[in-house]
Design a protein around this motif. Structure first.
Motif, short mmCIF file in Angstrom:
data_model
loop_
_atom_site.label_atom_id
_atom_site.label_comp_id
_atom_site.label_asym_id
_atom_site.label_seq_id
_atom_site.Cartn_x
_atom_site.Cartn_y
_atom_site.Cartn_z
N UNK A 306 -54.35 -9.48 -5.45
CA UNK A 306 -53.94 -10.73 -6.11
C UNK A 306 -53.07 -10.44 -7.32
N UNK A 307 -52.15 -11.35 -7.60
CA UNK A 307 -51.22 -11.23 -8.72
C UNK A 307 -51.40 -12.45 -9.62
N UNK A 308 -51.78 -12.21 -10.86
CA UNK A 308 -51.91 -13.30 -11.82
C UNK A 308 -50.58 -13.43 -12.59
N UNK A 309 -49.95 -14.58 -12.49
CA UNK A 309 -48.70 -14.83 -13.19
C UNK A 309 -48.97 -15.39 -14.59
N UNK A 310 -47.98 -15.34 -15.43
CA UNK A 310 -48.13 -15.86 -16.79
C UNK A 310 -48.15 -17.39 -16.76
N UNK A 311 -48.72 -18.03 -17.80
CA UNK A 311 -48.93 -19.47 -17.78
C UNK A 311 -47.67 -20.28 -17.52
N UNK A 312 -46.52 -19.82 -18.03
CA UNK A 312 -45.30 -20.61 -17.88
C UNK A 312 -44.82 -20.71 -16.45
N UNK A 313 -45.43 -19.91 -15.56
CA UNK A 313 -45.04 -19.96 -14.14
C UNK A 313 -45.82 -21.00 -13.35
N UNK A 314 -46.65 -21.78 -14.03
CA UNK A 314 -47.39 -22.82 -13.35
C UNK A 314 -46.50 -23.82 -12.63
N UNK A 315 -45.36 -24.14 -13.22
CA UNK A 315 -44.45 -25.11 -12.61
C UNK A 315 -43.40 -24.47 -11.72
N UNK A 316 -43.42 -23.14 -11.61
CA UNK A 316 -42.38 -22.44 -10.85
C UNK A 316 -42.92 -21.73 -9.61
N UNK A 317 -44.23 -21.69 -9.48
CA UNK A 317 -44.81 -20.86 -8.43
C UNK A 317 -44.44 -21.35 -7.03
N UNK A 318 -44.33 -22.66 -6.85
CA UNK A 318 -43.95 -23.16 -5.53
C UNK A 318 -42.54 -22.74 -5.17
N UNK A 319 -41.64 -22.81 -6.13
CA UNK A 319 -40.27 -22.37 -5.88
C UNK A 319 -40.23 -20.87 -5.58
N UNK A 320 -41.05 -20.11 -6.27
CA UNK A 320 -41.11 -18.67 -6.03
C UNK A 320 -41.55 -18.38 -4.60
N UNK A 321 -42.66 -18.98 -4.19
CA UNK A 321 -43.19 -18.72 -2.85
C UNK A 321 -42.22 -19.20 -1.78
N UNK A 322 -41.65 -20.39 -1.96
CA UNK A 322 -40.75 -20.94 -0.95
C UNK A 322 -39.47 -20.13 -0.79
N UNK A 361 -51.31 -15.53 -7.06
CA UNK A 361 -50.85 -15.36 -5.69
C UNK A 361 -51.65 -14.25 -5.02
N UNK A 362 -52.00 -14.45 -3.76
CA UNK A 362 -52.59 -13.37 -2.98
C UNK A 362 -51.51 -12.81 -2.07
N UNK A 363 -51.30 -11.50 -2.16
CA UNK A 363 -50.29 -10.83 -1.34
C UNK A 363 -50.95 -9.91 -0.34
N UNK A 364 -50.49 -9.98 0.89
CA UNK A 364 -50.83 -8.97 1.89
C UNK A 364 -49.55 -8.21 2.19
N UNK A 365 -49.57 -6.91 1.95
CA UNK A 365 -48.39 -6.08 2.16
C UNK A 365 -48.46 -5.47 3.55
N UNK A 366 -47.42 -5.72 4.32
CA UNK A 366 -47.38 -5.25 5.70
C UNK A 366 -46.70 -3.89 5.84
N UNK A 367 -46.05 -3.71 6.97
CA UNK A 367 -45.47 -2.41 7.30
C UNK A 367 -43.96 -2.36 7.09
N UNK A 368 -43.41 -3.37 6.42
CA UNK A 368 -41.99 -3.33 6.09
C UNK A 368 -41.73 -2.22 5.06
N UNK A 369 -40.48 -1.89 4.86
CA UNK A 369 -40.14 -0.93 3.82
C UNK A 369 -40.49 -1.55 2.46
N UNK A 370 -41.24 -0.85 1.60
CA UNK A 370 -41.66 -1.45 0.33
C UNK A 370 -40.49 -1.82 -0.57
N UNK A 371 -39.37 -1.10 -0.48
CA UNK A 371 -38.22 -1.46 -1.30
C UNK A 371 -37.63 -2.80 -0.89
N UNK A 372 -37.70 -3.11 0.40
CA UNK A 372 -37.24 -4.42 0.87
C UNK A 372 -38.17 -5.52 0.36
N UNK A 373 -39.47 -5.24 0.35
CA UNK A 373 -40.43 -6.22 -0.15
C UNK A 373 -40.24 -6.45 -1.65
#
Length: 386
Positions: A306-322, A361-373
């Motif tokens: 899990x990744x804890x974002x800073x408080x100011x990202x409360x209104x931006x997290x949907x845009x980030x994920x999308x 955010x909860x992240x599951x990291x797959x088998x892609x190249x980590x630099x691409x992720x």
């Protein structure tokens, strides 16, 4: 044998199946017996005797044997999904007036089952602080029937001191149940830590390809009969086709886990350095408060954190994920692909508080190249900031 060797050879007997390297798929409901006496005496042949399709076929037994070997347990039962594994393992000990101990960080559907169905059966569930360790002794009562562990915990990823919990419980003759889905038997052998019953959502890493729904329950010899009876009483069965898929997933479990752990550590360390991030909840990182405990008990780490974002990202997290293109938005994890989801922080905790400053955010990291992720996350932060 070492884990990698077990993954290749456990549950295989080519000479029993005309030399075929993989156990074939046996599909059946009815089994024909040569005589009435053999039909009536079928129970004397043991658990692996095929007597009716609901109880399993040689494909089922091969998968169950492989899982039990990897876990270091006595026997394994395959059930339809991970929640079914939780339900059956708790039902095995449930009785009116019973007291059950569950960690406050437990998987939310498991909490709902305890607070709903088990409560209606007269079972009292007490949720305890995940990091309680040997302090669990103070929570045990004459009516305690089981202590349940989930390490690391769902969403918050606290690592539990299972040996200390097991020692306290066993001193009172109380069994310990543990959800081992995150670590898998490849990275954690629960019975060596004192666990009596180990459960998994085989849907996750054991299946490994996001196309399987299945759970498994492994028990030591003392507790196998109770587990086996609960599974039978609930009417659970798994198709031989799914067990074949489970076996196929097992064969590559080590290779996948090693690559995905490497990818996850690289991505998690990059995230730790970003100004938008308040914390990364991942036991494999030195910054995690339970890192030493993880190093003591685990042979590696899953690629879920899990990744804890800073408080100011409360209104931006949907845009980030999308804006992410390589991280799919969806449930589950443990497959080959990367996933992201928004955590409802602290929503289901009752005994302890978890109040991150910003969105999680909860992240599951797959088998892609980590630099691409990393590049995908970088552009996501930029897109959401603008």
């Amino acid at each position: 044998m070492k884990n990698d060797t077990l993954l290749v050879h456990a549950g295989r007997d080519p000479q029993a199946h005309a030399g075929m390297v993989n156990t074939p798929v046996f599909r059946t409901s009815t089994v024909i017996f040569p005589t009435l006496a053999s039909y009536q005496d079928r129970k004397s042949h043991g658990d692996k005797f095929v007597r009716y399709g609901r109880h399993g076929t040689p494909t089922t037994y091969a998968f169950e044997e492989a899982v039990a070997s990897l876990e270091g347990g006595y026997k394994t039962a395959a059930v339809p999904n991970g929640l079914a594994a939780i339900v059956a393992s708790l039902t095995a000990y449930a009785r009116p007036g019973a007291h059950l101990l569950m960690p406050d960080s437990v998987y939310t559907p498991a909490r709902r089952f305890c607070e709903g169905r088990l409560a209606s059966w007269g079972v009292r569930t007490e949720f305890y602080a995940p990091r309680i360790g040997a302090g669990i002794a103070g929570r045990l009562t004459p009516d305690t029937v089981a202590v349940y562990c989930e390490s690391p915990g769902s969403q918050t990823f606290e690592v539990q001191d299972i040996p200390a919990i097991a020692a306290a419980a066993h001193a009172r003759g109380i069994p310990v149940i543990a959800d081992n889905t995150w670590a898998t038997p490849y990275f954690l052998r629960p019975f060596e830590l004192g666990v009596d019953v180990s459960i998994h959502a085989a849907t996750k890493y054991i299946g490994g390809h996001s196309d399987l729904m299945m759970g498994v329950i492994t028990a030591n010899e003392t507790h196998w009969d109770a587990i086996h009876k609960a599974v039978d009483d609930l009417g659970y069965s798994v198709s031989p086709d799914d067990c074949y898929q489970g076996l196929r997933g097992l064969r590559t479990l080590g290779v996948r886990l090693r690559q995905q752990m490497g990818n996850a550590v690289e991505v998690a360390r990059w995230l730790e350095r970003q100004p938008q991030v308040a914390a990364v909840n991942y036991p494999a990182l030195e910054s995690h408060p339970d890192h030493a405990l993880w190093r003591r008990d685990f042979g590696g780490a899953a690629s879920l954190f899990a990744v804890e974002l800073r408080p100011e990202w409360g209104g931006r997290v949907q845009a980030l994920v999308d804006s992410l293109t390589l991280f799919g938005i969806g449930s589950s994890w443990g497959g080959y692909e990367s996933l992201v989801n928004l955590v409802q922080a602290g929503a289901s905790r009752t005994a302890t508080a978890w109040t991150p400053a910003g969105p999680v955010l909860r992240l599951h990291v797959g088998m892609e190249d980590p630099q691409d992720l990393i590049a995908d996350l970088k552009q996501g932060f930029s897109a959401a900031a603008s």
